[in-house]
Motif scaffolding. Sequence first.
Motif, PDB file in Angstrom:
ATOM      1  N   VAL A  77     -49.902  41.969 -64.971  1.00 15.62           N
ATOM      2  CA  VAL A  77     -51.206  42.589 -64.825  1.00 15.62           C
ATOM      3  C   VAL A  77     -51.460  43.531 -65.978  1.00 15.62           C
ATOM      4  O   VAL A  77     -52.768  43.602 -66.375  1.00 15.62           O
ATOM      5  CB  VAL A  77     -50.941  43.476 -63.763  1.00 15.62           C
ATOM      6  N   ARG A  78     -50.359  43.750 -66.755  1.00 11.71           N
ATOM      7  CA  ARG A  78     -50.756  44.687 -68.046  1.00 11.71           C
ATOM      8  C   ARG A  78     -51.219  43.756 -68.860  1.00 11.71           C
ATOM      9  O   ARG A  78     -52.359  44.112 -69.761  1.00 11.71           O
ATOM     10  CB  ARG A  78     -49.401  45.194 -68.526  1.00 11.71           C
ATOM     11  N   PHE A  79     -50.872  42.468 -69.062  1.00 14.81           N
ATOM     12  CA  PHE A  79     -51.221  41.345 -70.050  1.00 14.81           C
ATOM     13  C   PHE A  79     -52.684  41.289 -69.782  1.00 14.81           C
ATOM     14  O   PHE A  79     -53.861  41.235 -70.445  1.00 14.81           O
ATOM     15  CB  PHE A  79     -50.664  40.071 -69.935  1.00 14.81           C
ATOM     16  N   ASP A 107     -50.071  56.283 -65.943  1.00 11.40           N
ATOM     17  CA  ASP A 107     -49.237  56.468 -66.724  1.00 11.40           C
ATOM     18  C   ASP A 107     -48.304  55.428 -67.514  1.00 11.40           C
ATOM     19  O   ASP A 107     -47.263  55.346 -67.982  1.00 11.40           O
ATOM     20  CB  ASP A 107     -47.905  57.382 -66.106  1.00 11.40           C
ATOM     21  N   GLY A 108     -48.913  54.083 -67.124  1.00  8.55           N
ATOM     22  CA  GLY A 108     -48.507  52.829 -67.726  1.00  8.55           C
ATOM     23  C   GLY A 108     -47.505  52.069 -66.580  1.00  8.55           C
ATOM     24  O   GLY A 108     -46.942  51.105 -66.949  1.00  8.55           O
ATOM     25  N   GLN A 109     -46.846  52.769 -65.450  1.00  7.83           N
ATOM     26  CA  GLN A 109     -46.163  51.941 -64.730  1.00  7.83           C
ATOM     27  C   GLN A 109     -47.015  51.281 -63.810  1.00  7.83           C
ATOM     28  O   GLN A 109     -48.228  51.430 -63.522  1.00  7.83           O
ATOM     29  CB  GLN A 109     -45.647  53.199 -63.701  1.00  7.83           C
ATOM     30  N   VAL A 110     -46.438  50.234 -63.411  1.00 12.71           N
ATOM     31  CA  VAL A 110     -47.153  49.015 -62.300  1.00 12.71           C
ATOM     32  C   VAL A 110     -46.238  48.980 -61.143  1.00 12.71           C
ATOM     33  O   VAL A 110     -44.986  48.926 -60.974  1.00 12.71           O
ATOM     34  CB  VAL A 110     -47.274  47.818 -63.152  1.00 12.71           C
ATOM     35  N   ALA A 274     -44.221  48.173 -68.080  1.00 15.10           N
ATOM     36  CA  ALA A 274     -44.677  46.745 -68.551  1.00 15.10           C
ATOM     37  C   ALA A 274     -45.178  47.099 -69.775  1.00 15.10           C
ATOM     38  O   ALA A 274     -46.292  47.907 -69.929  1.00 15.10           O
ATOM     39  CB  ALA A 274     -45.408  46.244 -67.594  1.00 15.10           C
ATOM     40  N   VAL A 275     -44.531  46.873 -70.965  1.00 13.04           N
ATOM     41  CA  VAL A 275     -44.714  47.050 -72.232  1.00 13.04           C
ATOM     42  C   VAL A 275     -44.908  45.776 -73.159  1.00 13.04           C
ATOM     43  O   VAL A 275     -44.389  44.785 -72.998  1.00 13.04           O
ATOM     44  CB  VAL A 275     -43.430  47.698 -72.957  1.00 13.04           C
TER      45      VAL A 275
END
Length: 284
Positions: A77-79, A107-110, A274-275
Amino acid sequence: MHGAGNDFIVLNGIDQDLSNITQEQWQKLSHRQFGIGADQILLVEKATRPDADFRYRIFNADGGEVEQCGNGSRCFVRFVLDQGLSNKNPLRVEVAHTVLTLLSHPDGQVEVNMGAPIFEHSQIPFNADGLASMQEFHEMLYALPLDRPASHDDWVGVVSMGNPHAVQVVGDVDSAPVLEEGPDIEKHPAFPKRVNAGYMQILNRKEIKLRVFERGAGETLACGTGACAAVVSGIRRGMLDSPVQVHTRGGDLQIAWGGMVNDVAQPVIMTGPAVTVFEGETEI
């Protein structure tokens, strides 16, 4: 990309045709010395069903395709959002046997709705014929005899999160024989499609430490479906209360499960990081 240290090559299969890549080529891409290096490869594709926004396929480092990957779903999902492939949030994504709902937090959490755990042996798949068993609260445990010198039986809870898991409780996860026994459990004949071997140390009713020897990848720094399976097994054994903080070697995940309602398993909710590590091009 990585999710709590579980690392992935993520490929855009929408704007380029990657359907003819062979198992050997997946292996070479995953090789940490001679390729890019990854635990798994995630292939983003167009959905094939109307109730999903995308489809994604998962290939282990050994080149074999598998059904599910929890940490990978968060990276997916981040991609998709970062690459501008969609601006929808939440997203619905098609995997092998189901559709997952994915929500990206500011906050960047998924957060991922992983669906309900599966306990039916034929659907895991798991063959308990000839294995000793015992009931612990709501969980049936099975003894897995291992063909090793001075071997002992590992008592495991068996559950599927779209992929099979055998979860055992250990006193100290850092000294647990993950690398020694993990390969034997992975290929145990009771699991016709092999299995992920989880080692769970319970710190308190809301917190565990976890290591997982993953099917087709070896031990990884984190395993999302393994964290879900461990928490589900721990709750069913009467040892844990939802939500549970899961400490892996690569980072922390939070797993929530509402248990059984009228004999129906409720969905498992996983939240974690997810980084993106780097982007690039390679020739195959």
